[in-house]
Write a protein that holds these residues in place. Sequence first.
Motif, PDB file in Angstrom:
ATOM      1  N   ALA A  95     -14.757  -3.063  -0.296  1.00  0.00           N
ATOM      2  CA  ALA A  95     -14.124  -4.418   0.281  1.00  0.00           C
ATOM      3  C   ALA A  95     -15.073  -5.405   0.326  1.00  0.00           C
ATOM      4  CB  ALA A  95     -13.607  -3.919   1.489  1.00  0.00           C
ATOM      5  N   CYS A  96     -16.546  -5.086   0.631  1.00  0.00           N
ATOM      6  CA  CYS A  96     -17.559  -6.176   0.612  1.00  0.00           C
ATOM      7  C   CYS A  96     -18.182  -6.833  -0.720  1.00  0.00           C
ATOM      8  CB  CYS A  96     -18.829  -5.290   1.430  1.00  0.00           C
ATOM      9  SG  CYS A  96     -18.612  -5.212   3.241  1.00  0.00           S
ATOM     10  N   CYS A  97     -17.468  -6.054  -1.758  1.00  0.00           N
ATOM     11  CA  CYS A  97     -17.955  -6.913  -3.044  1.00  0.00           C
ATOM     12  C   CYS A  97     -17.239  -8.260  -3.374  1.00  0.00           C
ATOM     13  CB  CYS A  97     -17.762  -5.795  -4.167  1.00  0.00           C
ATOM     14  SG  CYS A  97     -18.588  -4.334  -3.903  1.00  0.00           S
ATOM     15  N   ARG A  98     -17.953  -9.078  -3.842  1.00  0.00           N
ATOM     16  CA  ARG A  98     -17.792 -10.421  -4.183  1.00  0.00           C
ATOM     17  C   ARG A  98     -16.500 -10.220  -5.650  1.00  0.00           C
ATOM     18  NH1 ARG A  98     -22.669 -14.322  -4.231  1.00  0.00           N
ATOM     19  NH2 ARG A  98     -23.034 -14.448  -1.845  1.00  0.00           N
ATOM     20  N   ARG A  99     -15.558 -11.016  -5.732  1.00  0.00           N
ATOM     21  CA  ARG A  99     -14.593 -11.083  -6.499  1.00  0.00           C
ATOM     22  C   ARG A  99     -14.413 -12.303  -7.177  1.00  0.00           C
ATOM     23  NH1 ARG A  99     -13.213  -7.534  -2.760  1.00  0.00           N
ATOM     24  NH2 ARG A  99     -11.702  -5.650  -3.383  1.00  0.00           N
ATOM     25  N   ASN A 100     -14.245 -12.270  -8.524  1.00  0.00           N
ATOM     26  CA  ASN A 100     -14.112 -13.580  -9.248  1.00  0.00           C
ATOM     27  C   ASN A 100     -12.522 -13.408 -10.141  1.00  0.00           C
ATOM     28  OD1 ASN A 100     -14.634 -11.804 -11.349  1.00  0.00           O
ATOM     29  ND2 ASN A 100     -16.624 -12.666 -11.858  1.00  0.00           N
ATOM     30  N   PRO A 141      -2.006  -4.687   5.755  1.00  0.00           N
ATOM     31  CA  PRO A 141      -1.716  -4.541   7.208  1.00  0.00           C
ATOM     32  C   PRO A 141      -1.492  -5.739   8.134  1.00  0.00           C
ATOM     33  CG  PRO A 141      -3.441  -3.116   6.593  1.00  0.00           C
ATOM     34  CD  PRO A 141      -3.434  -3.970   5.490  1.00  0.00           C
ATOM     35  N   LEU A 142      -2.390  -6.837   8.046  1.00  0.00           N
ATOM     36  CA  LEU A 142      -2.449  -8.140   8.614  1.00  0.00           C
ATOM     37  C   LEU A 142      -1.133  -8.656   8.264  1.00  0.00           C
ATOM     38  CD1 LEU A 142      -5.941  -9.424   8.098  1.00  0.00           C
ATOM     39  CD2 LEU A 142      -4.993  -8.408  10.000  1.00  0.00           C
ATOM     40  N   LEU A 143      -0.712  -8.953   7.159  1.00  0.00           N
ATOM     41  CA  LEU A 143       0.530  -9.618   6.762  1.00  0.00           C
ATOM     42  C   LEU A 143       1.757  -8.785   7.091  1.00  0.00           C
ATOM     43  CD1 LEU A 143      -0.097 -10.731   3.034  1.00  0.00           C
ATOM     44  CD2 LEU A 143      -0.305 -12.089   5.310  1.00  0.00           C
ATOM     45  N   PHE A 144       1.525  -7.633   7.130  1.00  0.00           N
ATOM     46  CA  PHE A 144       2.992  -6.456   7.498  1.00  0.00           C
ATOM     47  C   PHE A 144       3.068  -6.808   8.910  1.00  0.00           C
ATOM     48  CE2 PHE A 144       4.238  -2.448   9.015  1.00  0.00           C
ATOM     49  CZ  PHE A 144       5.350  -2.106   8.080  1.00  0.00           C
ATOM     50  N   THR A 145       1.792  -6.593   9.664  1.00  0.00           N
ATOM     51  CA  THR A 145       2.078  -6.938  11.350  1.00  0.00           C
ATOM     52  C   THR A 145       2.631  -8.376  11.535  1.00  0.00           C
ATOM     53  OG1 THR A 145       0.333  -5.366  11.547  1.00  0.00           O
ATOM     54  CG2 THR A 145       0.675  -6.824  13.577  1.00  0.00           C
ATOM     55  N   GLY A 146       2.237  -9.489  10.903  1.00  0.00           N
ATOM     56  CA  GLY A 146       2.682 -10.565  10.928  1.00  0.00           C
ATOM     57  C   GLY A 146       3.831 -10.865  10.773  1.00  0.00           C
ATOM     58  N   VAL A 147       4.573 -10.120   9.843  1.00  0.00           N
ATOM     59  CA  VAL A 147       6.066 -10.314   9.563  1.00  0.00           C
ATOM     60  C   VAL A 147       6.771 -10.048  10.694  1.00  0.00           C
ATOM     61  CG1 VAL A 147       7.748  -9.590   7.976  1.00  0.00           C
ATOM     62  CG2 VAL A 147       5.840 -10.539   6.969  1.00  0.00           C
ATOM     63  N   TYR A 148       6.494  -8.693  11.275  1.00  0.00           N
ATOM     64  CA  TYR A 148       7.274  -8.104  12.233  1.00  0.00           C
ATOM     65  C   TYR A 148       7.236  -8.919  13.496  1.00  0.00           C
ATOM     66  CZ  TYR A 148       8.960  -4.617   9.458  1.00  0.00           C
ATOM     67  OH  TYR A 148       9.639  -3.850   8.277  1.00  0.00           O
ATOM     68  N   TRP A 150      -9.772  -2.993   8.423  1.00  0.00           N
ATOM     69  CA  TRP A 150     -11.083  -3.742   8.267  1.00  0.00           C
ATOM     70  C   TRP A 150     -11.194  -4.074   6.780  1.00  0.00           C
ATOM     71  CZ3 TRP A 150     -14.799  -6.320  10.190  1.00  0.00           C
ATOM     72  CH2 TRP A 150     -14.761  -6.248  11.555  1.00  0.00           C
ATOM     73  N   ASN A 151     -10.421  -3.207   5.808  1.00  0.00           N
ATOM     74  CA  ASN A 151     -10.669  -3.714   4.381  1.00  0.00           C
ATOM     75  C   ASN A 151      -9.754  -4.773   4.106  1.00  0.00           C
ATOM     76  OD1 ASN A 151     -12.272  -1.427   3.378  1.00  0.00           O
ATOM     77  ND2 ASN A 151     -10.434   0.020   3.208  1.00  0.00           N
ATOM     78  N   ALA A 152      -8.495  -5.080   4.823  1.00  0.00           N
ATOM     79  CA  ALA A 152      -7.888  -6.116   4.663  1.00  0.00           C
ATOM     80  C   ALA A 152      -8.634  -7.356   4.895  1.00  0.00           C
ATOM     81  CB  ALA A 152      -6.458  -6.084   5.480  1.00  0.00           C
ATOM     82  N   ILE A 153      -9.256  -7.212   6.286  1.00  0.00           N
ATOM     83  CA  ILE A 153     -10.106  -8.478   6.735  1.00  0.00           C
ATOM     84  C   ILE A 153     -11.396  -8.947   5.715  1.00  0.00           C
ATOM     85  CG2 ILE A 153     -11.379  -9.192   8.926  1.00  0.00           C
ATOM     86  CD1 ILE A 153      -9.684  -7.092  10.600  1.00  0.00           C
ATOM     87  N   MET A 154     -11.863  -7.882   5.526  1.00  0.00           N
ATOM     88  CA  MET A 154     -13.031  -8.272   4.561  1.00  0.00           C
ATOM     89  C   MET A 154     -12.647  -8.784   3.251  1.00  0.00           C
ATOM     90  SD  MET A 154     -15.872  -5.126   5.524  1.00  0.00           S
ATOM     91  CE  MET A 154     -14.965  -3.734   5.116  1.00  0.00           C
ATOM     92  N   THR A 155     -11.627  -8.203   2.819  1.00  0.00           N
ATOM     93  CA  THR A 155     -10.955  -8.829   1.427  1.00  0.00           C
ATOM     94  C   THR A 155     -10.649 -10.372   1.742  1.00  0.00           C
ATOM     95  OG1 THR A 155     -10.454  -6.495   0.593  1.00  0.00           O
ATOM     96  CG2 THR A 155      -9.614  -8.598  -0.409  1.00  0.00           C
ATOM     97  N   THR A 156      -9.537 -10.448   2.719  1.00  0.00           N
ATOM     98  CA  THR A 156      -9.169 -11.902   2.982  1.00  0.00           C
ATOM     99  C   THR A 156     -10.058 -13.012   3.196  1.00  0.00           C
ATOM    100  OG1 THR A 156      -7.309 -10.627   3.916  1.00  0.00           O
ATOM    101  CG2 THR A 156      -7.471 -13.044   4.499  1.00  0.00           C
ATOM    102  N   PHE A 157     -11.214 -12.349   3.990  1.00  0.00           N
ATOM    103  CA  PHE A 157     -12.022 -13.597   4.418  1.00  0.00           C
ATOM    104  C   PHE A 157     -13.474 -13.754   3.827  1.00  0.00           C
ATOM    105  CE2 PHE A 157      -9.097 -12.926   8.049  1.00  0.00           C
ATOM    106  CZ  PHE A 157      -8.994 -14.255   8.358  1.00  0.00           C
TER     107      PHE A 157
END
Length: 258
Positions: free
Chosen positions: A185-190, A61-68, A150-157
Amino acid sequence: MGLGEASARGTSMEGDCLSCIKYLMFVFNFLIFLGGSFLLGVGVWVVVDPTGFREIVAANPLLFTGVYIILTMGGMLFLLGFLGCCGAIRENKCLLLFFFMLILIIFLAELAAAILAFIFREHLTREYFTKELKRHYQGYNNTDVFTSTWNAIMTTFDCCGVNSPEDFEESIFRFIKPGEVVPEACCRRNSHLGEVGFSNREECLSGSMLYRNNKGCYSAVVDYFEMYIYVAGALAIVVLTIELFAMVFAMCLFRGIQ
Protein backbone atom coordinates in the motif's frame (compact mmCIF):
# COMPACT_ATOMS: atom_id res chain seq x y z
CA MET A 1 -63.89 48.99 28.07
CA GLY A 2 -60.23 49.94 28.23
CA LEU A 3 -59.32 46.73 30.00
CA GLY A 4 -61.30 44.71 27.49
CA GLU A 5 -59.58 46.38 24.54
CA ALA A 6 -56.16 45.87 26.12
CA SER A 7 -56.97 42.24 26.79
CA ALA A 8 -58.19 41.73 23.22
CA ARG A 9 -55.08 43.48 21.85
CA GLY A 10 -52.84 41.29 24.03
CA THR A 11 -54.63 38.17 22.89
CA SER A 12 -54.28 39.26 19.26
CA MET A 13 -50.55 39.90 19.71
CA GLU A 14 -50.10 36.50 21.34
CA GLY A 15 -51.96 34.92 18.42
CA ASP A 16 -49.75 36.74 15.89
CA CYS A 17 -46.60 35.71 17.78
CA LEU A 18 -47.79 32.10 17.91
CA SER A 19 -48.60 32.16 14.19
CA CYS A 20 -45.15 33.61 13.42
CA ILE A 21 -43.42 30.88 15.45
CA LYS A 22 -45.58 28.27 13.73
CA TYR A 23 -44.61 29.31 10.19
CA LEU A 24 -40.95 29.92 11.07
CA MET A 25 -40.82 26.42 12.51
CA PHE A 26 -42.48 24.99 9.39
CA VAL A 27 -39.99 26.68 7.02
CA PHE A 28 -37.04 25.67 9.17
CA ASN A 29 -38.16 22.03 9.35
CA PHE A 30 -39.05 21.90 5.65
CA LEU A 31 -35.43 22.80 4.85
CA ILE A 32 -34.26 20.06 7.24
CA PHE A 33 -36.68 17.66 5.53
CA LEU A 34 -35.27 18.52 2.07
CA GLY A 35 -31.68 18.13 3.30
CA GLY A 36 -32.48 14.76 4.86
CA SER A 37 -34.24 13.60 1.67
CA PHE A 38 -31.20 14.55 -0.40
CA LEU A 39 -28.73 12.71 1.88
CA LEU A 40 -31.03 9.69 2.06
CA GLY A 41 -31.36 9.64 -1.74
CA VAL A 42 -27.58 9.82 -2.25
CA GLY A 43 -26.97 7.02 0.27
CA VAL A 44 -29.63 4.73 -1.21
CA TRP A 45 -28.37 5.38 -4.76
CA VAL A 46 -24.82 4.39 -3.81
CA VAL A 47 -26.00 1.20 -2.05
CA VAL A 48 -28.31 -0.01 -4.86
CA ASP A 49 -26.47 1.47 -7.86
CA PRO A 50 -26.25 -1.24 -10.56
CA THR A 51 -23.30 0.27 -12.46
CA GLY A 52 -20.60 -1.14 -10.17
CA PHE A 53 -20.05 1.86 -7.91
CA ARG A 54 -21.42 -0.23 -5.04
CA GLU A 55 -18.51 -2.68 -5.38
CA ILE A 56 -15.98 0.16 -5.30
CA VAL A 57 -17.52 1.50 -2.10
CA ALA A 58 -17.70 -1.95 -0.52
CA ALA A 59 -14.00 -2.51 -1.24
CA ASN A 60 -12.98 0.68 0.53
CA PRO A 61 -13.72 0.70 4.29
CA LEU A 62 -13.60 4.51 4.47
CA LEU A 63 -16.17 4.95 1.71
CA PHE A 64 -18.25 2.06 3.04
CA THR A 65 -18.47 3.65 6.50
CA GLY A 66 -19.14 7.08 5.01
CA VAL A 67 -22.12 5.82 2.99
CA TYR A 68 -23.84 4.40 6.06
CA ILE A 69 -23.13 7.57 8.05
CA ILE A 70 -24.83 9.53 5.23
CA LEU A 71 -27.79 7.12 5.29
CA THR A 72 -28.17 7.43 9.07
CA MET A 73 -27.90 11.23 9.05
CA GLY A 74 -30.30 11.48 6.10
CA GLY A 75 -32.85 9.24 7.81
CA MET A 76 -32.69 11.18 11.08
CA LEU A 77 -32.99 14.58 9.36
CA PHE A 78 -35.83 13.28 7.17
CA LEU A 79 -37.80 12.10 10.23
CA LEU A 80 -36.97 15.21 12.22
CA GLY A 81 -38.06 17.59 9.45
CA PHE A 82 -41.25 15.61 8.78
CA LEU A 83 -42.28 15.58 12.44
CA GLY A 84 -41.50 19.29 12.83
CA CYS A 85 -43.50 20.27 9.72
CA CYS A 86 -46.52 18.17 10.65
CA GLY A 87 -46.44 19.28 14.27
CA ALA A 88 -46.23 22.96 13.34
CA ILE A 89 -48.89 23.04 10.60
CA ARG A 90 -51.39 20.76 12.33
CA GLU A 91 -50.59 22.23 15.75
CA ASN A 92 -50.41 18.69 17.06
CA LYS A 93 -49.11 18.64 20.63
CA CYS A 94 -48.08 14.95 20.48
CA LEU A 95 -45.96 15.48 17.35
CA LEU A 96 -44.41 18.63 18.79
CA LEU A 97 -43.55 16.84 22.03
CA PHE A 98 -42.03 13.92 20.12
CA PHE A 99 -40.10 16.39 17.94
CA PHE A 100 -38.81 18.15 21.07
CA MET A 101 -37.73 14.86 22.68
CA LEU A 102 -35.97 13.69 19.49
CA ILE A 103 -34.02 16.94 19.15
CA LEU A 104 -33.17 16.82 22.86
CA ILE A 105 -31.79 13.27 22.49
CA ILE A 106 -29.73 14.29 19.43
CA PHE A 107 -28.48 17.41 21.22
CA LEU A 108 -27.41 15.43 24.29
CA ALA A 109 -25.74 12.77 22.10
CA GLU A 110 -23.75 15.46 20.26
CA LEU A 111 -22.79 17.06 23.55
CA ALA A 112 -21.67 13.68 24.94
CA ALA A 113 -19.63 13.02 21.76
CA ALA A 114 -17.91 16.40 22.12
CA ILE A 115 -17.08 15.71 25.78
CA LEU A 116 -15.74 12.22 24.96
CA ALA A 117 -13.67 13.64 22.10
CA PHE A 118 -12.13 16.14 24.52
CA ILE A 119 -11.46 13.47 27.17
CA PHE A 120 -9.90 10.99 24.74
CA ARG A 121 -8.08 13.57 22.61
CA GLU A 122 -4.73 12.02 23.59
CA HIS A 123 -5.75 8.96 21.53
CA LEU A 124 -5.45 11.10 18.40
CA THR A 125 -1.71 11.73 18.79
CA ARG A 126 1.03 10.53 16.46
CA GLU A 127 2.46 8.35 19.22
CA TYR A 128 -0.82 6.54 19.77
CA PHE A 129 -1.37 5.80 16.06
CA THR A 130 2.26 4.72 15.63
CA LYS A 131 2.02 2.30 18.54
CA GLU A 132 -1.24 0.83 17.20
CA LEU A 133 0.21 0.50 13.68
CA LYS A 134 3.23 -1.40 14.96
CA ARG A 135 1.06 -3.73 17.05
CA HIS A 136 -1.82 -4.51 14.70
CA TYR A 137 -1.04 -3.77 11.04
CA GLN A 138 -0.63 -7.06 9.10
CA GLY A 139 -0.07 -5.86 5.54
CA TYR A 140 -2.27 -8.07 3.36
CA ASN A 141 -4.99 -9.41 5.64
CA ASN A 142 -8.08 -7.79 4.12
CA THR A 143 -10.36 -9.59 6.57
CA ASP A 144 -8.80 -7.57 9.40
CA VAL A 145 -10.64 -4.23 9.69
CA PHE A 146 -7.61 -2.39 11.14
CA THR A 147 -5.31 -3.56 8.33
CA SER A 148 -7.78 -2.93 5.49
CA THR A 149 -8.57 0.53 6.85
CA TRP A 150 -4.88 1.46 6.97
CA ASN A 151 -4.38 0.10 3.43
CA ALA A 152 -7.26 2.28 2.25
CA ILE A 153 -5.79 5.35 3.99
CA MET A 154 -2.28 4.83 2.57
CA THR A 155 -3.63 4.20 -0.93
CA THR A 156 -6.06 7.12 -0.87
CA PHE A 157 -3.64 9.72 0.50
CA ASP A 158 -0.43 8.40 -1.15
CA CYS A 159 1.31 8.11 2.21
CA CYS A 160 3.16 5.48 4.24
CA GLY A 161 3.03 4.82 7.97
CA VAL A 162 1.99 7.39 10.54
CA ASN A 163 5.12 9.56 10.48
CA SER A 164 7.14 7.89 7.70
CA PRO A 165 7.91 4.42 6.24
CA GLU A 166 10.30 3.87 9.18
CA ASP A 167 7.23 3.25 11.36
CA PHE A 168 7.15 -0.33 10.07
CA GLU A 169 10.48 -1.14 11.68
CA GLU A 170 10.06 -3.53 14.62
CA SER A 171 6.39 -3.98 13.75
CA ILE A 172 4.22 -7.08 13.49
CA PHE A 173 4.19 -6.51 9.70
CA ARG A 174 7.97 -7.00 9.50
CA PHE A 175 7.59 -10.14 11.61
CA ILE A 176 4.98 -11.53 9.18
CA LYS A 177 6.84 -10.33 6.05
CA PRO A 178 10.56 -10.22 6.98
CA GLY A 179 11.57 -9.81 3.32
CA GLU A 180 9.59 -6.57 2.82
CA VAL A 181 10.59 -3.19 4.23
CA VAL A 182 7.20 -1.54 3.57
CA PRO A 183 3.78 -2.94 2.57
CA GLU A 184 2.41 -2.81 -0.95
CA ALA A 185 0.00 0.00 0.00
CA CYS A 186 3.04 2.31 0.39
CA CYS A 187 4.20 1.81 -3.20
CA ARG A 188 3.83 4.64 -5.68
CA ARG A 189 1.32 4.19 -8.46
CA ASN A 190 1.12 5.65 -11.93
CA SER A 191 -1.77 5.66 -14.37
CA HIS A 192 -1.28 4.72 -17.99
CA LEU A 193 -4.14 4.70 -20.49
CA GLY A 194 -6.67 4.58 -17.67
CA GLU A 195 -5.00 1.67 -15.88
CA VAL A 196 -3.40 2.13 -12.47
CA GLY A 197 -0.28 0.13 -11.66
CA PHE A 198 2.84 0.27 -9.50
CA SER A 199 5.86 2.26 -10.65
CA ASN A 200 8.18 -0.52 -9.48
CA ARG A 201 6.66 -2.83 -6.88
CA GLU A 202 9.75 -4.96 -6.22
CA GLU A 203 12.05 -1.99 -5.65
CA CYS A 204 9.43 -0.37 -3.42
CA LEU A 205 9.01 -3.44 -1.22
CA SER A 206 12.77 -3.71 -0.86
CA GLY A 207 12.84 -0.17 0.58
CA SER A 208 13.77 2.07 -2.37
CA MET A 209 12.75 5.66 -1.59
CA LEU A 210 12.26 6.39 -5.29
CA TYR A 211 9.33 4.04 -5.67
CA ARG A 212 7.50 4.42 -2.35
CA ASN A 213 5.49 7.21 -0.77
CA ASN A 214 7.69 8.82 1.87
CA LYS A 215 5.22 11.17 3.50
CA GLY A 216 3.55 10.03 6.73
CA CYS A 217 -0.23 9.60 6.75
CA TYR A 218 -0.73 11.74 9.86
CA SER A 219 0.54 14.85 8.06
CA ALA A 220 -1.19 13.90 4.79
CA VAL A 221 -4.59 13.43 6.42
CA VAL A 222 -4.31 16.53 8.63
CA ASP A 223 -3.25 18.66 5.63
CA TYR A 224 -6.13 17.31 3.55
CA PHE A 225 -8.80 17.76 6.21
CA GLU A 226 -7.47 20.95 7.84
CA MET A 227 -10.01 23.22 6.16
CA TYR A 228 -12.80 20.67 6.64
CA ILE A 229 -12.02 20.40 10.37
CA TYR A 230 -12.53 24.16 10.84
CA VAL A 231 -15.67 24.10 8.69
CA ALA A 232 -16.99 21.07 10.61
CA GLY A 233 -16.32 22.84 13.93
CA ALA A 234 -18.17 25.95 12.78
CA LEU A 235 -21.05 23.85 11.43
CA ALA A 236 -21.25 21.92 14.70
CA ILE A 237 -21.67 25.19 16.63
CA VAL A 238 -24.32 26.38 14.15
CA VAL A 239 -26.18 23.05 14.34
CA LEU A 240 -26.18 23.05 18.16
CA THR A 241 -27.48 26.64 18.16
CA ILE A 242 -30.23 25.77 15.65
CA GLU A 243 -31.21 22.75 17.74
CA LEU A 244 -31.50 24.93 20.84
CA PHE A 245 -33.75 27.40 19.00
CA ALA A 246 -35.77 24.51 17.53
CA MET A 247 -36.41 23.16 21.04
CA VAL A 248 -37.43 26.62 22.27
CA PHE A 249 -39.78 27.15 19.27
CA ALA A 250 -41.30 23.68 19.70
CA MET A 251 -41.93 24.20 23.41
CA CYS A 252 -43.37 27.71 22.86
CA LEU A 253 -45.72 26.38 20.20
CA PHE A 254 -46.59 23.38 22.38
CA ARG A 255 -47.52 25.62 25.33
CA GLY A 256 -49.34 28.15 23.11
CA ILE A 257 -51.69 25.57 21.59
CA GLN A 258 -55.00 25.54 23.47
